[in-house]
Design a protein around this motif. Structure first.
Motif, mmCIF file in Angstrom:
data_model
loop_
_atom_site.group_PDB
_atom_site.id
_atom_site.type_symbol
_atom_site.label_atom_id
_atom_site.label_comp_id
_atom_site.label_asym_id
_atom_site.label_seq_id
_atom_site.Cartn_x
_atom_site.Cartn_y
_atom_site.Cartn_z
ATOM 1 N N TYR A 1 0.847 -1.196 0.000
ATOM 2 C CA TYR A 1 0.000 0.000 0.000
ATOM 3 C C TYR A 1 0.882 1.245 0.000
ATOM 4 O O TYR A 1 2.102 1.167 0.214
ATOM 5 C CB TYR A 1 -0.957 -0.020 1.193
ATOM 6 N N ASP A 2 0.279 2.392 -0.213
ATOM 7 C CA ASP A 2 1.022 3.649 -0.368
ATOM 8 C C ASP A 2 0.694 4.601 0.782
ATOM 9 O O ASP A 2 -0.296 5.330 0.732
ATOM 10 C CB ASP A 2 0.661 4.295 -1.711
ATOM 11 N N LEU B 1 -0.039 8.641 0.441
ATOM 12 C CA LEU B 1 -1.310 9.222 0.018
ATOM 13 C C LEU B 1 -1.886 10.144 1.083
ATOM 14 O O LEU B 1 -2.676 11.043 0.781
ATOM 15 C CB LEU B 1 -2.310 8.111 -0.302
ATOM 16 N N VAL C 1 1.744 7.594 -5.914
ATOM 17 C CA VAL C 1 1.022 6.463 -6.497
ATOM 18 C C VAL C 1 1.763 5.948 -7.727
ATOM 19 O O VAL C 1 1.839 4.729 -7.953
ATOM 20 C CB VAL C 1 -0.424 6.864 -6.843
ATOM 21 N N PHE D 1 -6.320 -1.932 -0.842
ATOM 22 C CA PHE D 1 -6.327 -0.580 -0.289
ATOM 23 C C PHE D 1 -6.801 0.462 -1.317
ATOM 24 O O PHE D 1 -6.758 1.658 -1.025
ATOM 25 C CB PHE D 1 -4.925 -0.202 0.196
ATOM 26 N N ASP D 2 -7.220 0.022 -2.501
ATOM 27 C CA ASP D 2 -7.674 0.925 -3.570
ATOM 28 C C ASP D 2 -6.639 2.004 -3.857
ATOM 29 O O ASP D 2 -6.966 3.187 -4.043
ATOM 30 C CB ASP D 2 -9.011 1.575 -3.190
ATOM 31 N N THR D 3 -5.375 1.599 -3.966
ATOM 32 C CA THR D 3 -4.275 2.564 -4.034
ATOM 33 C C THR D 3 -4.395 3.517 -5.211
ATOM 34 O O THR D 3 -4.049 4.701 -5.094
ATOM 35 C CB THR D 3 -2.937 1.806 -4.087
ATOM 36 N N ALA E 1 -7.160 4.608 -6.663
ATOM 37 C CA ALA E 1 -8.522 5.137 -6.802
ATOM 38 C C ALA E 1 -8.643 6.563 -6.252
ATOM 39 O O ALA E 1 -9.041 6.772 -5.104
ATOM 40 C CB ALA E 1 -9.513 4.219 -6.104
ATOM 41 N N ASN F 1 -8.748 6.370 -2.126
ATOM 42 C CA ASN F 1 -7.445 5.828 -1.725
ATOM 43 C C ASN F 1 -6.863 6.573 -0.527
ATOM 44 O O ASN F 1 -6.211 5.981 0.338
ATOM 45 C CB ASN F 1 -6.460 5.810 -2.899
ATOM 46 N N ARG G 1 -8.726 5.351 2.579
ATOM 47 C CA ARG G 1 -8.256 4.032 2.998
ATOM 48 C C ARG G 1 -6.983 4.139 3.849
ATOM 49 O O ARG G 1 -6.853 3.493 4.894
ATOM 50 C CB ARG G 1 -7.979 3.163 1.777
#
Length: 303
Positions: free
Chosen positions: A196-197, A200, A217, A245-247, A249, A264, A267
């Protein structure tokens, strides 16, 4: 991912297994586990967690402290242990994850966090797998975040640093998986993980933060692409944590603390401790990661 504190003690059984393996002796549990065919009520199932602070289950706490041993590996072990128990099978969980580990230190030694094994984490893992070559073993691997996370420090992204870090992951992970594969027995499953990032979270700090979040991202996608490619080369499935994690999005936007933010971003702020500057997942985020690993296993594993 890198924390700052002392590490928890590893399971005593793990130390025994590694010591016997170094002496060229197969532990009694491994030898006994070879009875009874492919499964059966008496055959032990083993789970070995490898990696950095995420594998170690590191989390900061609201009072400024921290805990370890409360992460995805522990969540996954509880689920797998319960499944094994329903089949009246023994289950053993060993966590060698070392906070601060990079691909380089994992292979060559020098993890900055106190740890119980001598040499490198990879050497300890190889000894464990050789001692359990005849057994059913699950190995999870998360590594690479510490190779690149320093490149987004200070509110800006150092692109040359990031590209160099991604290349380190490419070569380092290739070595790690190659040695694990060579040591593993025919009933060992190895599952990797993308990332995951956490950067963000910068989105909510203003225009400069939005620019950093957007750039991060792109870095995350490049890093995860390398991880997936190396995993595939070694026939290792990749738990799709970034997708969970919808990174990527940035749409739709959702309500969060009185404002609307990209999905994102929400999340990360809800599933990690980035709201207080800690890049590590919280209990919810670690459960999401565990579920991503479970999705790469047979539904009734171990069976």
């Amino acid at each position: 991912m890198r924390p700052i504190a002392r590490r928890r003690t590893l399971v005593a059984a793990a130390l025994t297994a590694l010591t016997l393996a170094a002496a060229g002796t197969v532990p009694a549990a491994a030898a006994q586990g070879d009875h009874g065919g492919r499964g059966g009520p008496h055959r032990t199932a083993y789970y070995l967690a490898l990696g950095d602070s995420l594998a170690a289950g590191y989390q900061s706490t609201p009072d400024g402290g921290h805990v370890v041993g409360r992460g995805y590996a522990q969540d996954l072990a509880r689920t797998l242990g319960a499944r094994a128990g329903r089949d009246r099978r023994p289950f053993e969980f060993t966590d060698l994850g070392c906070p601060g580990e990079t691909t380089g230190t994992m292979a060559g030694g020098g993890c900055p966090y106190p740890h119980s094994f001598t040499g490198s984490q990879l050497e300890a893992a190889v000894a464990y797998l050789k001692a359990h070559r005849k057994d059913e073993v699950l190995v999870t691997v998360d590594i690479g975040a510490n190779d690149v996370q320093r490149c987004a420090a200070g509110g800006s992204l150092d692109l040359p640093c990031a590209l160099n870090g991604i290349e380190q992951v490419r070569t380092g992970l290739d070595r790690i998986l190659g040695e694990l594969r060579a040591a593993a027995g025919p009933r060992t499953r190895i599952v990797g993980m993308d990332l995951y990032d956490p950067f963000l979270a910068a989105w909510v700090t203003g225009d400069q933060g939005k620019a950093l979040a957007t750039a991060s991202v792109q870095l995350s996608e490049s890093l995860n692409g390398v991880i997936a490619s190396v995993d595939a080369r070694h026939r290792v499935p990749t738990a799709r944590v970034a997708a969970a994690f919808d990174t990527g999005a940035f749409e739709p936007t959702v309500p969060l603390n009185g404002q609307r933010v990209p999905l994102n971003v929400a999340r990360i702020l809800q599933w990690t401790n980035m709201a207080r500057g800690d890049i590590h997942a919280n209990d919810t985020g670690y459960r999401v990661i565990a579920d991503a690993f479970l999705a790469e296993l047979p539904k009734q594993y171990p069976n």
